[in-house]
Design an enzyme around this catalytic site. Structure first.
Site, PDB file in Angstrom:
ATOM      1  CG  HIS A 155       1.294 -34.031  51.779  1.00 53.95           C
ATOM      2  ND1 HIS A 155       2.457 -33.586  52.360  1.00 53.95           N
ATOM      3  CD2 HIS A 155       1.190 -35.341  52.121  1.00 53.95           C
ATOM      4  CE1 HIS A 155       3.033 -34.580  53.019  1.00 53.95           C
ATOM      5  NE2 HIS A 155       2.282 -35.650  52.889  1.00 53.95           N
ATOM      6  CE1 TYR A 192      -7.321 -40.463  66.396  1.00 53.82           C
ATOM      7  CE2 TYR A 192      -7.311 -40.228  63.998  1.00 53.82           C
ATOM      8  CZ  TYR A 192      -7.951 -40.087  65.218  1.00 53.82           C
ATOM      9  OH  TYR A 192      -9.222 -39.587  65.260  1.00 53.82           O
TER      10      TYR A 192
END
Length: 300
Positions: A155, A192
């Site tokens: 990625h 987060y």
């Protein structure tokens, strides 16, 4: 004679490749030619190659006999910094087109001065992918090598490489929808990560961890659905259709990869936090979400 023939052949091949590249680059957006990392794909290729070498080979060997770094303060600043940058890119993508005229169907690249804000935002998004490579560097420095997965490295390597071509040739239009979505998702994700970096006292506020992968799956479904509608439009003269195929394939590949992750991490329960298994917050999973594992989470 043989040496001279080989040398001549090499020169001919080199000249042919240079000619092909010149023809290829003639179609590039002249607005981006002098921007940082935009002169050719070579600088970014070197950076990406160095990144892959460091996180998969040199870095782990360098840290093998060293104590893991305590990067709590760095991670707090880094993650909330990425949140701020992602929020800014969301705003710019929205104001540059997605909230001010784009139809979410056949949106073409605007090469006029009015489209400069969008292409500048595209470059910023491209550059942010190099910043996000620090995710993996932090894994290595903290000796979290199990989190340096294929999905994660793939990625972080493929995104900047493909986006160089996007910015250089087609900075705008329907090919940027996934960048807007990805920026929105990164606001949630890095928030987060920033909260987990603050320590165990914030764990009670992180009950929504399990929904992060769901958000990722929704993202890739939306990206794939939006981009593949191109093939059903009767008349859409998008300037570089090749990017439609690349984005469509990218969305489909990552949708399948994340479905596989979801199956192993949640259906089989291998990566569920113990709070969901034993009703306690004693341990959190090492799940890989968007190629960015929970690198800030303190495992107890």
């Amino acid at each position: 004679m043989l040496g001279s023939s080989l040398e001549m052949e090499f020169v001919n091949v080199k000249s042919s490749m240079a000619l092909l590249y010149d023809r290829f680059i003639q179609n590039a957006d002249p607005r981006t030619g002098n921007w940082l990392l935009m002169s050719s794909p070579l600088p970014q290729t070197i950076i990406i190659a160095a990144y892959i070498f460091f996180v998969t080979s040199w870095g782990p060997r360098l840290m093998a006999n060293r104590k893991a770094f305590d990067l709590k303060g760095v991670l707090i600043v880094y993650n909330f910094g990425v949140v701020a940058l992602s929020l800014y890119m969301c705003y710019e993508f929205w104001m540059a087109g997605w909230g001010t005229g784009y139809t979410f169907r056949c949106d073409l690249v605007d090469y006029s001065p009015t489209g400069e804000r969008m292409v500048a935002t595209c470059w910023l998004y491209y550059f942010s992918k190099f910043i996000e490579m620090l995710d993996t560097v932090f894994f290595v420095l903290r000796k979290r090598n199990s989190q340096v997965t294929f999905l994660h490295v793939y990625h972080h390597s493929i995104m900047p490489f493909t986006w160089w071509f996007g910015v250089r040739f087609a900075g705008g239009g329907l090919g940027t929808f996934h960048a807007l979505l990805n920026s929105i998702v990164h606001v949630v994700m890095y928030t987060y990560y920033g909260l987990t970096a603050l320590g165990p006292s914030f764990q009670k506020y992180l009950w929504w961890k399990k929904y992060l992968t769901s958000i990722q799956l929704i993202q890739f479904v939306m990206v794939t659905t939006h981009i593949w509608q191109y093939f059903f439009l009767k008349d859409c003269p998008y300037q570089f259709p090749v990017f439609i195929y690349i984005i469509g394939l990218y969305g489909l590949i990552f949708l399948l990869l994340f479905l596989n992750f979801w199956y192993h991490a949640y259906t089989k329960g291998k990566r569920l936090p113990k709070s969901m298994q034993n009703q306690t917050w004693a341990h959190h999973s090492n799940g890989v979400m968007n190629g960015n594992a929970n690198h800030n989470e303190k495992e107890e």
